[in-house]
Design an enzyme around this catalytic site. Structure first.
Site, short mmCIF file in Angstrom:
data_model
loop_
_atom_site.label_atom_id
_atom_site.label_comp_id
_atom_site.label_asym_id
_atom_site.label_seq_id
_atom_site.Cartn_x
_atom_site.Cartn_y
_atom_site.Cartn_z
CG HIS A 191 -1.97 0.96 1.41
ND1 HIS A 191 -2.19 1.75 2.28
CD2 HIS A 191 -2.83 1.45 0.35
CE1 HIS A 191 -3.04 2.67 2.16
NE2 HIS A 191 -3.38 2.46 1.03
CG HIS B 178 -4.47 9.30 0.11
ND1 HIS B 178 -5.09 10.25 1.03
CD2 HIS B 178 -4.98 8.44 0.00
CE1 HIS B 178 -6.28 9.56 1.49
NE2 HIS B 178 -6.45 8.34 0.66
#
Length: 246
Positions: free
Chosen positions: A13, A55
């Site tokens: 991730h 992000h």
């Protein structure tokens, strides 16, 4: 019959989870050092159209910059420190471009899951631009990157721009109409918050011909539960806990 799934069972991730500054080349290097051969990352556009990894919609959490990331040109974004927030060892680590990550992955035989993460209000433009960039950067490669997003508009634009690239719908809740969305987008995979997966949801996904993937799985017992359900791919922060099986 579903085409063979070319992606591994374990995906790191944002590069290396939380062990390095997320979405940076340093995180990818660390994840690769732990044996991972596929990575997930978040990609949005700079004000002048450069696909880069970040992000959040804003810069404060993971850089020394301020304000909406998509409002700034790449020349300004490239000067930011994207590592010092994590630890002193990574101070000065820059933001990464999709092109730079593509070079690293291809030089090392690694695969990529690109989450299209648009700046608010730019879903369609970001989806199309990221898909076009991915198609160009991975031209001639044996396994293309997997494009995923929570935003249907972004995936629709990616589908229209580069229909040959594989797509996955991301869900953090079982919203009404997700089946129709996945079908209309010709998705290959459904990527859910891990706690959403049940035997019933597995049956729904299988009926649509969808592979099954989960985020973000950091617990051994939960990983075993998902594997028992037939999960194809698990996304994890714990690259130090889970040894990738293939």
């Amino acid at each position: 019959m579903a085409a063979p799934w070319p992606y591994p069972a374990w995906v790191a991730h944002r590069g290396a989870g939380k062990l390095a500054p997320e979405n940076t080349l340093a995180a990818f290097r660390l994840g690769a050092a732990h044996g991972y051969r596929m990575f997930e990352c978040d990609v949005k556009l700079s004000a002048d159209g450069v696909p880069f990894l970040l992000h959040d919609a804003t810069l404060e959490r993971t850089t020394n910059g301020r304000g909406p990331a998509g409002d700034k040109p790449w020349g300004e974004l490239a000067q930011l420190d994207a590592g010092g927030w994590h630890s002193r060892a990574y101070a000065g680590e820059p933001l990464a471009t999709l092109a730079g990550i593509a070079r690293f992955c291809q030089a090392n035989g690694l695969l990529l899951n690109i989450e299209i993460k648009p700046t608010p209000g730019t879903a369609a433009a970001t989806g199309a631009a990221v898909a076009d960039a991915a198609a160009a950067l991975w031209a001639g490669q044996p396994v293309p990157p997997l494009l995923t997003s929570f935003e249907v508009d972004a995936l629709q634009a990616a589908q229209a721009a580069q229909p040959a690239l594989p797509r996955g719908l991301l869900l953090d809740a079982l919203s009404t109409g997700w089946e129709q969305a996945a079908h209309g987008l010709a998705c290959q995979v459904l990527v859910c918050r891990h706690s959403l997966w049940t035997a019933g949801l597995v049956q729904q996904a299988q009926a649509l011909g969808l592979r099954m993937a989960s985020y973000t799985v950091n617990d051994e017992a939960e990983a075993q539960r998902l594997r028992a359900l037939g999960e194809h791919t698990v996304i994890t922060d714990r690259v130090d806990l889970f040894a990738p099986s293939r």
